[in-house]
Design a protein around this motif. Structure first.
Motif, mmCIF file in Angstrom:
data_model
loop_
_atom_site.group_PDB
_atom_site.id
_atom_site.type_symbol
_atom_site.label_atom_id
_atom_site.label_comp_id
_atom_site.label_asym_id
_atom_site.label_seq_id
_atom_site.Cartn_x
_atom_site.Cartn_y
_atom_site.Cartn_z
ATOM 1 N N HIS A 6 3.786 -11.953 48.666
ATOM 2 C CA HIS A 6 3.735 -10.765 49.635
ATOM 3 C C HIS A 6 4.467 -9.772 49.367
ATOM 4 O O HIS A 6 4.461 -8.626 49.864
ATOM 5 N N VAL A 7 5.492 -9.609 48.388
ATOM 6 C CA VAL A 7 6.374 -8.453 47.833
ATOM 7 C C VAL A 7 5.501 -7.763 46.727
ATOM 8 O O VAL A 7 5.490 -8.561 45.673
ATOM 9 N N THR A 8 5.022 -6.711 46.909
ATOM 10 C CA THR A 8 4.340 -5.946 45.807
ATOM 11 C C THR A 8 5.281 -5.244 44.832
ATOM 12 O O THR A 8 4.951 -4.785 43.638
ATOM 13 N N GLY A 9 6.485 -5.107 45.153
ATOM 14 C CA GLY A 9 7.473 -4.384 44.258
ATOM 15 C C GLY A 9 8.731 -3.875 45.106
ATOM 16 O O GLY A 9 8.747 -3.865 46.220
ATOM 17 N N LEU A 10 9.497 -3.272 44.046
ATOM 18 C CA LEU A 10 10.620 -2.586 44.547
ATOM 19 C C LEU A 10 10.518 -1.169 44.044
ATOM 20 O O LEU A 10 10.589 -1.034 42.835
ATOM 21 N N VAL A 11 10.611 -0.403 44.956
ATOM 22 C CA VAL A 11 10.223 1.326 44.420
ATOM 23 C C VAL A 11 11.630 2.098 44.978
ATOM 24 O O VAL A 11 12.488 1.875 45.820
ATOM 25 N N VAL A 17 9.133 5.133 41.164
ATOM 26 C CA VAL A 17 8.974 3.952 40.166
ATOM 27 C C VAL A 17 8.909 2.707 40.746
ATOM 28 O O VAL A 17 9.843 2.375 41.621
ATOM 29 N N SER A 18 7.967 1.782 40.602
ATOM 30 C CA SER A 18 7.814 0.379 41.389
ATOM 31 C C SER A 18 8.252 -0.506 40.233
ATOM 32 O O SER A 18 7.605 -0.597 39.179
ATOM 33 N N GLY A 25 16.074 -5.227 38.554
ATOM 34 C CA GLY A 25 17.657 -5.456 38.801
ATOM 35 C C GLY A 25 18.017 -4.701 40.144
ATOM 36 O O GLY A 25 17.176 -4.859 40.879
ATOM 37 N N TYR A 26 19.264 -4.468 40.460
ATOM 38 C CA TYR A 26 19.886 -4.241 41.722
ATOM 39 C C TYR A 26 19.283 -2.646 41.940
ATOM 40 O O TYR A 26 18.896 -2.473 43.107
ATOM 41 N N VAL A 27 19.396 -1.677 41.001
ATOM 42 C CA VAL A 27 18.979 -0.334 41.327
ATOM 43 C C VAL A 27 17.993 0.248 40.139
ATOM 44 O O VAL A 27 17.737 -0.509 38.881
ATOM 45 N N LEU A 42 16.684 0.730 45.645
ATOM 46 C CA LEU A 42 15.441 0.249 45.633
ATOM 47 C C LEU A 42 14.871 0.067 47.050
ATOM 48 O O LEU A 42 15.688 -0.471 47.850
ATOM 49 N N ASP A 43 13.433 0.200 47.283
ATOM 50 C CA ASP A 43 13.088 -0.326 48.707
ATOM 51 C C ASP A 43 12.098 -1.352 48.509
ATOM 52 O O ASP A 43 10.994 -1.180 47.632
#
Ligand SMILES: *Cc1c(COP(=O)(O)O)cnc(C)c1O
Ligand SMILES: [Zn+2]
Length: 424
Positions: A6-11, A17-18, A25-27, A42-43
């Protein structure tokens, strides 16, 4: 990664950038030239259609889970992830009609985060950190903190026997340091402020390969803190208040509250986002300054913070991009309150609602007083004050506050006569 479909990515909050969650990584590493080089926070983004098929207002109403994990389907954890056993979250949201009347607003609710296992909202983030650390098989977890994030990590780590190393300023209130020692953490009292402790913790995590819980660096902390916002909505029957008042240091809690509102709108659980008000101490007002001047928080230089409300003392709010967006995207405001106003709010809030807050928690109420005075909230507004930490965390400040309020105990002999005399 299993169970995280259900997580599409970290933006990245800077460049957009996703990154897939499995190899993020963390950031975002693309901004070494900005600030500390770690500003690409990241979000976490979700497939709301999938989330909506697993959790709804109806399913929540039938869910007996009395912790933050009731929102697990909307968090970056697998359905079968093992979570710490302490009861984190589902803190009460109290109606405070006398405070509402005094302020001239329609309703005031106080959400009491002092009821958490280690007595502050930070338990929500630290519980999340430990789940993610376990996922990674981390041997040691670390954080820097003004005190509460440390106590939270320390207590939750103790509940699962997780080794941890904590960095706090030497000046942290005694109660918070005592918690760390009682829970058996390895504690470094740093001769310097929170920002110095933070920088050292970052270096140590890198050097020793420890799992890093630091605020405004670890992207999952927002996802833990947002559960406070989701609870506010659910506890008010999904009838969103007009305004939410949050005290702000690093800006991670306010970013989390905003994230909750965005999630709830995306899932169709509420129609409109409350105005979010960020409250800072006049001595630690980086974000108020930037809000008033329109300066870009990515490049604005650190200030030199000093305030009685130790939990919101920050030279450079680490999560400032999300923190600024929480206010500007919801039509709220950043407001400053003096240390005297913060201290005065401790007994006012306690007497008006029964919730005894540490200075940083009472600061949100002091901010509401300022907002009411300026007409930023009025007779039609239903308002939530997030009381972020327990008054017992900082007795020295509380004693200062009651003495400034002119409150004195009676010193009497153990006789009725002496009592009668004193009562006159
Ligand atoms: C950490 C903390 C805050 C501020 O949260 P940020 O995410 O740093 O803005 C406010 N009140 C209390 C009691 C806290 O512990
Ligand atoms: Zn980036």
């Amino acid at each position: 990664m299993s169970g995280l479909d259900h997580v599409t990515g970290l933006v990245c909050v800077i460049c957009g950038v996703s990154y897939p969650i499995a190899d993020s990584g963390y950031v975002c590493p693309a901004h070494p030239e900005v600030g500390s080089g770690n500003e690409g926070i990241l979000d976490v983004r979700y497939d709301y259609e999938l989330v909506g098929s697993r959790i709804s207002r109806q399913s929540l109403a039938a869910d007996p889970t009395n912790t933050m994990w009731r929102y697990r389907a909307l968090m970056p954890v697998a359905a079968d992830a093992v979570v710490p056993p302490l009861t984190v979250g589902w803190t009460p949201t109290y109606d405070a009609p006398r405070l509402a009347a005094a302020l001239g607003v329609a309703r005031v609710w106080v959400k009491d985060e002092g009821r958490q296992p280690t007595a502050s909202l930070k338990d929500r983030a630290s519980a999340m950190a430990l789940v993610k650390a376990r996922e990674k098989g981390a041997e040691v977890v670390t954080t820097a903190s003004t005190g509460n994030a440390a106590a939270a990590l320390s207590g939750l780590a103790a509940s699962i026997g997780q080794k941890n190393v904590i960095f706090v300023p030497e000046t942290a209130p005694e109660a918070k340091v005592t918690q760390l020692l009682a829970y058996g953490s390895t504690v470094a009292l740093v001769k310097g402020n929170y920002d110095a402790a933070f920088d050292l913790c970052m270096q140590a995590a890198e050097e020793f390969g420890w799992y890093n819980r630091n605020t405004g660096f670890n992207p999952y902390m927002t996802e833990g803190k947002k559960t406070a916002g989701l609870e506010i909505l659910e506890q008010l029957g999904w009838d969103a208040p007009e305004a939410i008042f949050v005290s702000v240091g690093d800006g991670s809690i306010i970013g989390g509250v905003h994230k909750a509102m965005k999630d709830a709108v995306a899932l169709g659980w509420i129609e409109r986002t409350p105005r979010i008000f960020g409250i800072q101490s006049a001595g630690s007002d980086y974000l108020v300054q930037a809000f008033e001047s329109g300066e870009d928080v990515l490049t604005k230089a650190p200030i030199s913070a000093e305030t009685v409300a130790d939990s919101i003392s920050a030279d450079l709010p680490r999560d400032r991009i999300k923190a600024m967006a929480a206010v500007t995207e919801t039509g709220g405001s950043y407001l400053r309150v003096s240390d005297d106003e913060i201290l005065a709010a401790v007994p006012t809030l306690a007497r008006g609602s029964g919730v005894f807050a540490e200075p940083a928690g009472a600061a949100a109420y002091a901010g509401l007083e300022v907002a009411a005075e300026r007409g930023l909230v009025g007779a039609d507004d239903r308002v939530v004050v997030l009381s972020t930490g327990n008054g017992l965390k900082d007795i020295a400040s509380a004693m200062k506050a009651v003495s400034a309020a002119g409150t004195e105990p009676m010193h009497i002999l153990p006789t009725l006569e002496s009592l009668k005399e004193a009562l006159q």
